[in-house]
Design a protein around this motif. Structure first.
Motif, PDB file in Angstrom:
ATOM      1  N   ALA A 172       0.829  -1.208   0.000  1.00 27.89           N
ATOM      2  CA  ALA A 172       0.000   0.000   0.000  1.00 27.89           C
ATOM      3  C   ALA A 172       0.861   1.254   0.000  1.00 27.89           C
ATOM      4  N   VAL A 173       1.929   1.250   0.806  1.00 26.97           N
ATOM      5  CA  VAL A 173       2.838   2.400   0.852  1.00 26.97           C
ATOM      6  C   VAL A 173       3.508   2.603  -0.505  1.00 26.97           C
ATOM      7  N   MET A 174       3.897   1.517  -1.148  1.00 26.78           N
ATOM      8  CA  MET A 174       4.560   1.627  -2.449  1.00 26.78           C
ATOM      9  C   MET A 174       3.586   2.117  -3.526  1.00 26.78           C
ATOM     10  N   ILE A 175       2.329   1.677  -3.453  1.00 23.52           N
ATOM     11  CA  ILE A 175       1.322   2.194  -4.384  1.00 23.52           C
ATOM     12  C   ILE A 175       1.175   3.701  -4.211  1.00 23.52           C
ATOM     13  N   MET A 176       1.155   4.163  -2.948  1.00 15.91           N
ATOM     14  CA  MET A 176       1.059   5.596  -2.691  1.00 15.91           C
ATOM     15  C   MET A 176       2.229   6.339  -3.330  1.00 15.91           C
ATOM     16  N   HIS A 177       3.434   5.816  -3.183  1.00  8.62           N
ATOM     17  CA  HIS A 177       4.602   6.496  -3.744  1.00  8.62           C
ATOM     18  C   HIS A 177       4.609   6.437  -5.273  1.00  8.62           C
ATOM     19  N   ILE A 178       4.140   5.348  -5.845  1.00  8.58           N
ATOM     20  CA  ILE A 178       4.050   5.261  -7.307  1.00  8.58           C
ATOM     21  C   ILE A 178       3.087   6.306  -7.843  1.00  8.58           C
ATOM     22  N   GLU A 179       1.934   6.435  -7.190  1.00 15.98           N
ATOM     23  CA  GLU A 179       0.958   7.427  -7.639  1.00 15.98           C
ATOM     24  C   GLU A 179       1.509   8.841  -7.473  1.00 15.98           C
ATOM     25  N   ALA A 180       2.290   9.061  -6.414  1.00 21.64           N
ATOM     26  CA  ALA A 180       2.907  10.376  -6.224  1.00 21.64           C
ATOM     27  C   ALA A 180       3.870  10.685  -7.357  1.00 21.64           C
ATOM     28  N   ALA A 181       4.677   9.697  -7.747  1.00 24.43           N
ATOM     29  CA  ALA A 181       5.627   9.905  -8.847  1.00 24.43           C
ATOM     30  C   ALA A 181       4.895  10.131 -10.169  1.00 24.43           C
ATOM     31  N   LEU A 182       3.814   9.382 -10.389  1.00 24.56           N
ATOM     32  CA  LEU A 182       3.061   9.538 -11.635  1.00 24.56           C
ATOM     33  C   LEU A 182       2.381  10.897 -11.719  1.00 24.56           C
ATOM     34  N   ASP A 183       2.106  11.513 -10.558  1.00 26.78           N
ATOM     35  CA  ASP A 183       1.426  12.808 -10.576  1.00 26.78           C
ATOM     36  C   ASP A 183       2.274  13.874 -11.259  1.00 26.78           C
ATOM     37  N   VAL A 184       3.592  13.716 -11.238  1.00 29.47           N
ATOM     38  CA  VAL A 184       4.457  14.666 -11.928  1.00 29.47           C
ATOM     39  C   VAL A 184       4.304  14.534 -13.437  1.00 29.47           C
ATOM     40  N   LEU A 185       4.019  13.317 -13.903  1.00 33.90           N
ATOM     41  CA  LEU A 185       3.879  13.069 -15.337  1.00 33.90           C
ATOM     42  C   LEU A 185       2.449  13.228 -15.828  1.00 33.90           C
ATOM     43  N   ILE A 186       1.485  12.893 -14.973  1.00 36.55           N
ATOM     44  CA  ILE A 186       0.063  12.919 -15.362  1.00 36.55           C
ATOM     45  C   ILE A 186      -0.690  13.712 -14.305  1.00 36.55           C
ATOM     46  N   SER A 187      -1.054  14.930 -14.607  1.00 37.43           N
ATOM     47  CA  SER A 187      -1.681  15.791 -13.593  1.00 37.43           C
ATOM     48  C   SER A 187      -3.162  15.479 -13.395  1.00 37.43           C
ATOM     49  N   SER A 188      -3.816  14.862 -14.379  1.00 33.54           N
ATOM     50  CA  SER A 188      -5.240  14.557 -14.285  1.00 33.54           C
ATOM     51  C   SER A 188      -5.470  13.342 -13.395  1.00 33.54           C
ATOM     52  N   THR A 189      -6.295  13.501 -12.363  1.00 35.65           N
ATOM     53  CA  THR A 189      -6.589  12.394 -11.451  1.00 35.65           C
ATOM     54  C   THR A 189      -7.296  11.256 -12.166  1.00 35.65           C
ATOM     55  N   SER A 190      -8.292  11.575 -12.991  1.00 36.74           N
ATOM     56  CA  SER A 190      -9.040  10.535 -13.689  1.00 36.74           C
ATOM     57  C   SER A 190      -8.157   9.794 -14.687  1.00 36.74           C
ATOM     58  N   ALA A 191      -7.289  10.528 -15.410  1.00 35.40           N
ATOM     59  CA  ALA A 191      -6.385   9.878 -16.361  1.00 35.40           C
ATOM     60  C   ALA A 191      -5.397   8.978 -15.636  1.00 35.40           C
ATOM     61  N   LYS A 192      -4.912   9.439 -14.491  1.00 35.97           N
ATOM     62  CA  LYS A 192      -3.952   8.639 -13.719  1.00 35.97           C
ATOM     63  C   LYS A 192      -4.612   7.357 -13.216  1.00 35.97           C
ATOM     64  N   ALA A 193      -5.867   7.458 -12.783  1.00 39.90           N
ATOM     65  CA  ALA A 193      -6.582   6.266 -12.327  1.00 39.90           C
ATOM     66  C   ALA A 193      -6.756   5.266 -13.463  1.00 39.90           C
ATOM     67  N   ALA A 194      -7.135   5.764 -14.646  1.00 42.29           N
ATOM     68  CA  ALA A 194      -7.362   4.880 -15.787  1.00 42.29           C
ATOM     69  C   ALA A 194      -6.079   4.203 -16.253  1.00 42.29           C
ATOM     70  N   ILE A 195      -4.951   4.892 -16.113  1.00 40.12           N
ATOM     71  CA  ILE A 195      -3.675   4.337 -16.579  1.00 40.12           C
ATOM     72  C   ILE A 195      -3.057   3.395 -15.555  1.00 40.12           C
ATOM     73  N   SER A 196      -3.096   3.760 -14.282  1.00 38.11           N
ATOM     74  CA  SER A 196      -2.316   3.018 -13.283  1.00 38.11           C
ATOM     75  C   SER A 196      -3.103   1.960 -12.508  1.00 38.11           C
ATOM     76  N   LEU A 197      -4.342   2.248 -12.135  1.00 39.42           N
ATOM     77  CA  LEU A 197      -5.057   1.336 -11.248  1.00 39.42           C
ATOM     78  C   LEU A 197      -5.344  -0.032 -11.867  1.00 39.42           C
ATOM     79  N   PRO A 198      -5.633  -0.146 -13.167  1.00 37.56           N
ATOM     80  CA  PRO A 198      -5.813  -1.494 -13.710  1.00 37.56           C
ATOM     81  C   PRO A 198      -4.582  -2.375 -13.554  1.00 37.56           C
ATOM     82  N   ILE A 199      -3.388  -1.778 -13.423  1.00 36.12           N
ATOM     83  CA  ILE A 199      -2.165  -2.537 -13.198  1.00 36.12           C
ATOM     84  C   ILE A 199      -1.925  -2.747 -11.708  1.00 36.12           C
ATOM     85  N   LEU A 200      -2.094  -1.682 -10.920  1.00 34.45           N
ATOM     86  CA  LEU A 200      -1.786  -1.758  -9.498  1.00 34.45           C
ATOM     87  C   LEU A 200      -2.803  -2.580  -8.719  1.00 34.45           C
ATOM     88  N   TRP A 201      -4.052  -2.605  -9.174  1.00 37.53           N
ATOM     89  CA  TRP A 201      -5.088  -3.306  -8.436  1.00 37.53           C
ATOM     90  C   TRP A 201      -4.839  -4.821  -8.397  1.00 37.53           C
TER      91      TRP A 201
END
Length: 483
Positions: free
Chosen positions: A377-406
């Motif tokens: 869970a902590v690593m998922i949090m840090h991955i999402e934090a790093a991705l926020d620098v590349l993808i500022s949209s919350t919805s786009a970040k969810a669509a790109i990352s969560l299908p893999i992280l889940w």
């Protein structure tokens, strides 16, 4: 300290900032936000040369886990210059013309938000011209006797609730000019005014108790009922906003702010000015309702701000020509924020052109496999934090990352709502400091607050909240293990 002495000190501080020095006369090394985003744009282009290209298969906006495939990348001089035609099935680095073209393309793609921001400025130009804004602030200061230690907590609670329960964030652009005017009236540093808004709004988004913008997408991907996990996110909101308010008040007190210097008297308010304030209040309520019930977005809100400007000019008795001048003057002040929003979009376009976003996601997710539920869970949090620098949209970040992280979170023993909580914590905390957050940079530009100064101010709070976030993830994983 006398009032004239304070005005002299304030004037010297303003002159020092204009000359590139801070309030104590030391040389300031804050980079202009335009140059900062251009530097990030060039760094993003460089990454398209350093990282392999690849892509996931997609079902609509969501990616298919386990479907990542490398994509050949052409590295000849024609692609480096950006003059080679695109070839299907082949990636290419961001060439010189590609990077230059990304700037106007990013502005064009962000046009609805940019024009909404400019129309907000125009509307407030007219609002200020009516005199109702100054009169209202005079009465606010009069009734609270300039007590920012009362005003700030109340305002921050309201703003945090709006973003956490209703998903408001870009809509708060309409609130910032009022907070800046209030700070000027109180002779309070504008940094604290923008901090009231950004800290409260970002913390609200971190918790997202019932955020209808971010939450349904994330919970839909992990298969959790809409708005489930309410209690844990509400606890995050209560703890985080308490810490945020306490930190802001501490920094205000530490700055030496005092109420003893103010004149709390206020002149009687005319009927026209009262009517203008009533129109503004009703308009804010209508805007919030329409965003939820009628699905208004940037285009509709931009049109709405034009209509409100016309209405308050008529109610406030401002002549048509004078109102038009005030509207244009207000829009001029939003040119820099608009350009910053467009440049943030250009950065994401460059990364997409080089087809490296999926490569970054694929590489990050490999680090999670095999860890304990809490560590995952902590690593998922840090991955999402790093991705926020590349993808500022919350919805786009969810669509790109969560299908893999889940699926990886499932294998680690995490429930869907714990994965969503880790996603929200990483996404929201990084957005408080990310140099690619166009909306945050736009608000800082409106407040004439350099990004470097904001970073130095908010970084201690962000790090403290990150520690608390890790604690909340520990509690969440312990509760799911006990259930």
């Amino acid at each position: 300290m006398s009032e004239s002495r304070e005005q002299t000190v304030e004037g010297q501080a303003a002159e020092g900032q204009a000359a590139g020095r801070d309030a104590k006369g030391r040389k300031s090394f804050d980079v202009h936000p335009l140059l900062m985003l251009l530097s990030v744009l060039l760094a993003a282009a460089l990454l398209t040369y350093l990282l392999d290209s690849g892509t996931f298969q997609r079902e609509g906006p969501q990616i298919v886990p386990g479907s990542y495939q490398p994509v050949p990348k052409a590295m000849d001089w024609a692609h480096v210059l950006g003059t080679a035609p695109a070839v299907e099935g082949t990636a290419s680095p961001a060439g010189i013309t590609t990077v230059l073209n990304a700037i106007p393309k990013g502005l064009a793609r962000s046009a609805p938000l940019i024009f909404m921001v400019m129309f907000v400025g125009g509307m407030f130009g007219v609002f200020k011209r009516t005199g109702a804004l100054d009169a209202g602030l005079d009465h606010l200061v009069h009734h609270t006797r300039g007590n920012v230690y009362l005003l700030a907590p109340v305002l921050m609670l309201v703003l945090a609730a709006g973003s956490s329960f209703m998903g408001l964030i870009s809509e708060y652009l309409v609130v910032l000019p009022v907070l800046l005017s209030m700070a000027d009236r109180l002779r309070l540093d504008r940094l604290f005014a923008v901090a009231m808004l950004l800290i409260a709004a970002k913390i609200g988004y971190v918790a997202s108790v019932s955020n209808p913008v971010a939450l349904p997408i994330a919970q839909g991907i992990v298969g959790e009922p809409i708005f489930s996990g309410f209690a844990m996110r509400l606890a995050v909101l209560v703890v985080f906003i308490s810490v945020g308010i306490g930190y802001l008040l501490y920094r205000i007190r530490r700055s030496g702010f005092t109420r003893a210097q103010f004149d709390y008297t206020a002149q009687p308010m005319s009927r026209r000015k009262r009517a203008v304030l009533l129109v503004i209040g009703v308009s804010v309520g209508l805007m919030i309702y329409a965003g939820q019930a009628w699905d208004w977005h940037h285009t509709e809100l931009g049109a709405f701000y034009i209509a409100v400007a016309v209405l308050i000019a008529a109610v406030g008795g401002v002549a048509a020509g004078e109102a038009a001048d005030a509207f244009i003057d207000g829009m001029k002040g939003m040119v820099l924020p608009g350009v910053l929003i467009g440049l943030a979009g250009a950065i994401q376009m460059v990364l997409q052109h080089g087809m490296i976003l999926d490569t970054v996601v694929n590489g990050m997710t490999r680090a999670i496999d095999g860890h304990s539920p809490w560590m995952s869970a902590v690593m998922i949090m840090h991955i999402e934090a790093a991705l926020d620098v590349l993808i500022s949209s919350t919805s786009a970040k969810a669509a790109i990352s969560l299908p893999i992280l889940w699926p990886i979170g499932q294998l680690s023993g995490l429930t869907g709502n714990t994965v969503v909580l880790a996603f929200l914590l990483g996404n929201g905390l990084m957005s408080m400091v990310s140099p690619t957050s166009g909306l945050m940079l736009a608000m800082l530009a409106m407040a004439k607050t350099p990004y470097g100064r904001w970073l130095r101010f908010v970084l201690p709070l962000t790090l403290s909240l990150a520690v608390l976030a890790i604690d909340f993830l520990f509690v969440a994983t312990a509760l799911q293990a006990a259930s």
